[in-house]
Design a protein around this motif. Sequence first.
Motif, short mmCIF file in Angstrom:
data_model
loop_
_atom_site.label_atom_id
_atom_site.label_comp_id
_atom_site.label_asym_id
_atom_site.label_seq_id
_atom_site.Cartn_x
_atom_site.Cartn_y
_atom_site.Cartn_z
N THR A 29 0.85 -1.21 0.00
CA THR A 29 0.00 0.00 0.00
C THR A 29 0.88 1.25 0.00
N LEU A 30 0.31 2.32 -0.53
CA LEU A 30 0.94 3.63 -0.41
C LEU A 30 -0.07 4.55 0.26
N THR A 31 0.29 5.01 1.45
CA THR A 31 -0.59 5.90 2.21
C THR A 31 -0.07 7.32 2.08
N MET A 32 -0.96 8.22 1.72
CA MET A 32 -0.58 9.61 1.62
C MET A 32 -1.09 10.35 2.85
N LEU A 33 -0.18 11.01 3.56
CA LEU A 33 -0.56 11.81 4.72
C LEU A 33 -0.75 13.25 4.23
N VAL A 34 -1.94 13.77 4.38
CA VAL A 34 -2.20 15.14 3.95
C VAL A 34 -2.73 15.93 5.14
N ALA A 150 18.96 -0.06 -0.23
CA ALA A 150 19.02 -1.27 0.60
C ALA A 150 17.72 -2.08 0.52
N ARG A 151 16.95 -1.86 -0.53
CA ARG A 151 15.70 -2.61 -0.76
C ARG A 151 14.84 -2.68 0.52
N PRO A 152 14.35 -1.50 0.95
CA PRO A 152 13.57 -1.46 2.20
C PRO A 152 12.20 -2.14 2.05
N LYS A 153 11.64 -2.45 3.19
CA LYS A 153 10.26 -2.96 3.21
C LYS A 153 9.29 -1.85 3.60
N VAL A 154 9.84 -0.83 4.26
CA VAL A 154 9.04 0.34 4.65
C VAL A 154 9.74 1.57 4.06
N LEU A 155 8.96 2.39 3.37
CA LEU A 155 9.52 3.58 2.74
C LEU A 155 8.77 4.79 3.26
N LEU A 156 9.51 5.70 3.93
CA LEU A 156 8.90 6.89 4.53
C LEU A 156 9.42 8.10 3.78
N ILE A 173 8.42 8.28 -9.34
CA ILE A 173 7.06 7.74 -9.32
C ILE A 173 7.08 6.26 -9.75
N ASP A 174 7.86 5.95 -10.77
CA ASP A 174 7.95 4.54 -11.21
C ASP A 174 8.56 3.66 -10.11
N MET A 175 9.59 4.18 -9.44
CA MET A 175 10.24 3.39 -8.39
C MET A 175 9.30 3.14 -7.22
N VAL A 176 8.51 4.16 -6.87
CA VAL A 176 7.55 3.98 -5.77
C VAL A 176 6.48 2.97 -6.19
N GLY A 184 5.81 -3.54 -0.69
CA GLY A 184 6.34 -2.59 0.29
C GLY A 184 5.24 -1.81 0.98
N ILE A 185 5.60 -1.22 2.13
CA ILE A 185 4.70 -0.32 2.85
C ILE A 185 5.22 1.09 2.60
N GLY A 186 4.48 1.87 1.81
CA GLY A 186 4.91 3.23 1.51
C GLY A 186 4.05 4.25 2.24
N ILE A 187 4.70 5.25 2.83
CA ILE A 187 3.97 6.31 3.52
C ILE A 187 4.60 7.63 3.09
N VAL A 188 3.79 8.52 2.56
CA VAL A 188 4.33 9.78 2.04
C VAL A 188 3.52 10.95 2.57
#
Length: 210
Positions: A29-34, A150-156, A173-176, A184-188
């Motif tokens: 998932t990619l969660t956007m914090l707004v 380092a090929r993370p599992k969580v991306l902040l 954008i492509d990499m995310v 991965g767990i993405g949080i932006v």
Amino acid sequence: MLVLDSVTKQYGQHEPVIESMSHTFEPGTLTMLVGPNGAGKTTLLRMLSVLAYPTAGEVRYDDLNVHDSPYRYLQHVGVVHAEAGLPEHLTAVELLEWVARSRNTWSANGTDQVSGLLDRLRLDERRANLLGTYSSGMLKKVQIGAAFIARPKVLLMDEPLRSLDRATTDATIDMVEEFVSDGGIGIVASHLDSELRDLATEIVTMGEPE
Ligand SMILES: Nc1ncnc2c1ncn2[C@@H]1O[C@H](COP(=O)(O)OP(=O)(O)OP(=O)(O)O)[C@@H](O)[C@H]1O
């Protein structure tokens, strides 16, 4: 998964910036914090990257309390902070190698991986120059490279597209997108008009609604 369990953050005697927040961030998932300026987006990312501690509640990565076991957790985490804060007397190539080695992901083809990533981010031959000589956009490219190497599992990520040129914005954008589709767990933290919005699987509004 990454879990916020009734997390409160309060600075001194001020009103809490974050009050009893619970949320589960699932793999893939990619969660956007707004939210408006001062809503607590950066504060939350700082807690998720163990630069700040909750006043109450806890953050867990699978069964790990991240603030009790920060180094075990951070092995899995890539971070793009809002401010660069990179060591001025290393080159981009040296920094990425150092990150990969410190995360135990350096391998025989590590040099090629660093080159390939910096190529993808369009960092030219100045990748061999000292970071202290870089522009803000070049520093952002290095931050993104350091987060991914380092090929993370969580991306902040805190406003990761700020100062990037068109080609590197598209590459990021492509990499995310690949990171999320690989589980991965993405949080932006970002604004609603960010180009990452199309990738977001969830939008979390902090503070007053925008
Ligand atoms: N170290 C600190 N000490 C005291 N107050 C702080 C500290 N860091 C943040 N704050 C306060 O916490 C609140 C939330 O700040 P934060 O930077 O998390 O907001 P934000 O949503 O990221 O804002 P922006 O969109 O402007 O980046 C603000 O009122 C800020 O002044």
